[in-house]
Design an enzyme around this catalytic site. Structure first.
Site, mmCIF file in Angstrom:
data_model
loop_
_atom_site.group_PDB
_atom_site.id
_atom_site.type_symbol
_atom_site.label_atom_id
_atom_site.label_comp_id
_atom_site.label_asym_id
_atom_site.label_seq_id
_atom_site.Cartn_x
_atom_site.Cartn_y
_atom_site.Cartn_z
ATOM 1 N N TYR A 130 39.954 55.120 43.475
ATOM 2 C CA TYR A 130 39.814 54.104 44.343
ATOM 3 C C TYR A 130 38.278 53.832 44.187
ATOM 4 O O TYR A 130 37.332 54.689 44.078
ATOM 5 C CB TYR A 130 39.947 54.232 45.806
ATOM 6 C CG TYR A 130 41.628 54.136 46.026
ATOM 7 C CD1 TYR A 130 42.548 53.033 45.658
ATOM 8 C CD2 TYR A 130 42.453 55.181 46.685
ATOM 9 C CE1 TYR A 130 43.766 52.949 45.610
ATOM 10 C CE2 TYR A 130 43.603 55.198 46.699
ATOM 11 C CZ TYR A 130 44.364 54.133 46.337
ATOM 12 O OH TYR A 130 46.087 54.051 46.605
ATOM 13 N N THR A 156 42.912 52.400 40.277
ATOM 14 C CA THR A 156 44.181 51.751 40.842
ATOM 15 C C THR A 156 43.480 50.445 41.507
ATOM 16 O O THR A 156 42.434 50.487 42.226
ATOM 17 C CB THR A 156 44.632 52.651 42.079
ATOM 18 O OG1 THR A 156 45.381 53.783 41.551
ATOM 19 C CG2 THR A 156 45.581 51.779 42.930
ATOM 20 N N LYS A 253 45.581 50.999 36.748
ATOM 21 C CA LYS A 253 46.933 51.226 37.428
ATOM 22 C C LYS A 253 47.144 49.910 38.567
ATOM 23 O O LYS A 253 46.388 49.857 39.490
ATOM 24 C CB LYS A 253 47.000 52.574 38.059
ATOM 25 C CG LYS A 253 48.339 52.728 39.025
ATOM 26 C CD LYS A 253 48.460 54.191 39.622
ATOM 27 C CE LYS A 253 49.744 54.236 40.384
ATOM 28 N NZ LYS A 253 49.989 53.924 41.712
HETATM 29 C C1 LIG Z 1 53.119 58.617 49.909
HETATM 30 C C2 LIG Z 1 52.583 57.936 48.934
HETATM 31 C C3 LIG Z 1 51.044 57.812 48.692
HETATM 32 C C4 LIG Z 1 50.582 57.107 47.682
HETATM 33 N N1 LIG Z 1 49.299 57.146 47.435
HETATM 34 C C5 LIG Z 1 48.847 56.958 46.393
HETATM 35 C C6 LIG Z 1 47.432 57.021 46.095
HETATM 36 O O1 LIG Z 1 46.682 57.476 46.757
HETATM 37 N N2 LIG Z 1 46.900 56.249 45.021
HETATM 38 C C7 LIG Z 1 47.591 55.443 44.297
HETATM 39 O O2 LIG Z 1 47.342 54.838 43.341
HETATM 40 N N3 LIG Z 1 48.778 55.362 44.372
HETATM 41 C C8 LIG Z 1 49.764 55.662 45.298
HETATM 42 N N4 LIG Z 1 50.931 55.580 45.889
HETATM 43 C C9 LIG Z 1 51.852 55.030 44.686
HETATM 44 C C10 LIG Z 1 52.309 55.650 43.613
HETATM 45 O O3 LIG Z 1 51.377 56.125 42.640
HETATM 46 C C11 LIG Z 1 53.181 54.745 42.738
HETATM 47 O O4 LIG Z 1 52.640 53.746 42.597
HETATM 48 C C12 LIG Z 1 54.588 54.479 43.681
HETATM 49 O O5 LIG Z 1 55.094 55.741 44.480
HETATM 50 C C13 LIG Z 1 55.813 54.452 42.417
HETATM 51 O O6 LIG Z 1 57.041 53.990 43.144
HETATM 52 P P1 LIG Z 1 58.115 55.188 43.461
HETATM 53 O O7 LIG Z 1 57.554 55.672 44.528
HETATM 54 O O8 LIG Z 1 59.228 54.162 43.752
HETATM 55 O O9 LIG Z 1 58.251 56.024 42.269
HETATM 56 C C14 LIG Z 1 51.526 56.439 46.637
HETATM 57 C C15 LIG Z 1 52.681 56.277 46.780
HETATM 58 C C16 LIG Z 1 53.332 57.099 48.120
HETATM 59 C C17 LIG Z 1 54.907 57.107 48.097
#
Ligand SMILES: Cc1cc2nc3c(=O)[nH]c(=O)nc-3n(C[C@H](O)[C@H](O)[C@H](O)COP(=O)(O)O)c2cc1C
Length: 388
Positions: A130, A156, A253
């Site tokens: 980020y 991201t 992303k």
């Molecule tokens: C608890 C949690 C924390 C997340 N933290 C980040 C993060 O720090 N950075 C990021 O790019 N995406 C983050 N994401 C998004 C995930 O990288 C991903 O895009 C998303 O979980 C995909 O969907 P799914 O959970 O249905 O597989 C997070 C998702 C969850 C569930």
């Protein structure tokens, strides 16, 4: 054999193992959670058309994205603060993934730092970035990733501000979790989680702790933290600078349109991740799998395409490949595995998805993941008729 046959089995166990607020932080999404729900449902609209009488006694499943070989076309995506879910935290995730030769991605806001995560892995690691208002923090990540031999960086771009995650607002979830009357009552139901929380490693944003403008980190709601720290003014020009500073495999992303995919290629990204952040940001966003075909058409092989959001079955991964993805990222599934059973739970998630991918290929009549084509999936017509 594990008695956890699918991702939902692990989700249900995770729900029992951790405090409600912690489970909701992972399981929840923004506003009405309609993006999250639609991410999963969208996969179900795509139906397979199999070939038969093909020798599928052996199938090739391996692929390579972001300069990294992987045994199946999926990798562990970035999620924040894994120590919340299990006292073995991110190191257990890095170990589980690398034991099975899968790449895993450390989040900028992880509870383990860049250096320790790389040391915990015996394989390839990626880093998710980020952009902080304090650029020193973010640009320093790039240097640290180089020093720790990270294979790729993914920037991201779908968090100019934090999404409105109402389960977290209701639960008053903070990082680290604070002790309240409700949490003390909860301790009676999750004693081992609370024991490890109180006596185990202190939970915080490990990558920025010591660089955090000299001040001690306060208890923070994640949305508040994102809004205070991340810079909403970042544009493609800076993304280009970041890609150049890194100089290695680089992904954007969180994009959802052919136009933005084109811009990502223009700034030199080697990959894109089609994603709506698992529904945690913009509610009512389209599902990544639904925009994949038009983006794949635009990209036309000039960049690698990854996709995430709603993937809960190996068959979802095969559908994504049929529609033009090179690989998928999984988010919540491995978090559920971690919360349910620590390192072993993450391994189980990988095993379940891998065996489902392999079986789907065999049932589809594909000897190799490369044989999966657009003609192998069709959008269910009745859904389109009903959706008018
Ligand atoms: C608890 C949690 C924390 C997340 N933290 C980040 C993060 O720090 N950075 C990021 O790019 N995406 C983050 N994401 C998004 C995930 O990288 C991903 O895009 C998303 O979980 C995909 O969907 P799914 O959970 O249905 O597989 C997070 C998702 C969850 C569930």
């Amino acid at each position: 054999m594990s008695k956890y046959y699918n991702i939902d089995d692990l989700r249900l166990l995770a729900k029992k193992r951790v405090p409600r607020a912690v489970f909701d932080y992972a399981d929840g999404a923004a506003e009405d959670e309609s993006t999250k729900e639609n991410n999963g449902n969208a996969f179900k609209k795509w139906k397979f058309i199999p070939d038969v009488l093909i020798d599928v006694s052996e199938v090739e499943t391996q692929t390579k994205v972001l300069g990294t070989e992987m045994p199946y076309p999926f990798a562990l995506g970035p999620t924040a603060i894994s120590y919340l879910f299990h006292h073995s935290g991110e190191p257990a995730v890095a170990r589980a993934a690398s034991k099975k030769n899968f790449p895993s991605t450390l989040s900028s806001i992880a509870s383990t730092n860049i250096e320790d995560y790389a040391k915990s892995s015996n394989g390839s690691v990626w880093f998710q970035m980020y952009v902080w208002k304090n650029r020193e923090i973010s640009y320093d990540f790039i240097k640290r990733c180089k020093e720790s031999n990270y294979k790729a960086i993914m920037l991201t771009v779908d968090v100019p501000v934090g999404g409105k995650r109402e389960r977290d607002l209701r639960s008053g979830m903070t990082v680290p979790p604070k002790l309240t009357i409700a949490s003390i009552i909860d301790a009676a139901f999750h004693p081992s989680w609370w024991w490890n929380f109180i006596f185990g490693p202190k939970i915080g944003f490990a990558n920025v702790k010591e660089r955090f403008t000299g001040k001690k980190q306060k208890l923070n709601n994640i949305m508040t933290y994102m809004n205070q720290q991340f810079d909403p003014s970042v544009t493609w020009d800076e993304a280009k600078e970041i890609a150049n500073m890194w100089g290695g495999p680089f992904a954007i992303k969180g994009l959802m349109t052919p136009e933005d995919a084109e811009k990502a290629i223009e700034i030199g990204a080697s990959a894109i991740v089609i994603s709506n952040h698992g529904g945690r940001q913009l509610d009512s966003a389209a599902a990544p799998i639904d925009v994949l075909p038009e983006i794949a058409k635009q990209v036309n092989g000039r960049a690698e395409i990854l996709i995430d959001g709603g993937i809960r079955r190996g068959s979802d991964i095969v559908k994504a490949v049929a529609l033009g993805a090179d690989a998928c990222l999984i988010g919540r599934p491995w978090v559920y595995g971690l919360a349910a059973k620590g390192e072993k739970g993450v391994e189980t998630v990988i095993d379940v998805l891998a065996s489902e991918v392999k079986r789907t290929l065999q049932l589809l009549g594909c000897k190799s993941i490369k044989d999966v084509k657009r003609r192998h999936v069709r959008l269910n017509k009745s859904f389109i008729e009903n959706s008018d």
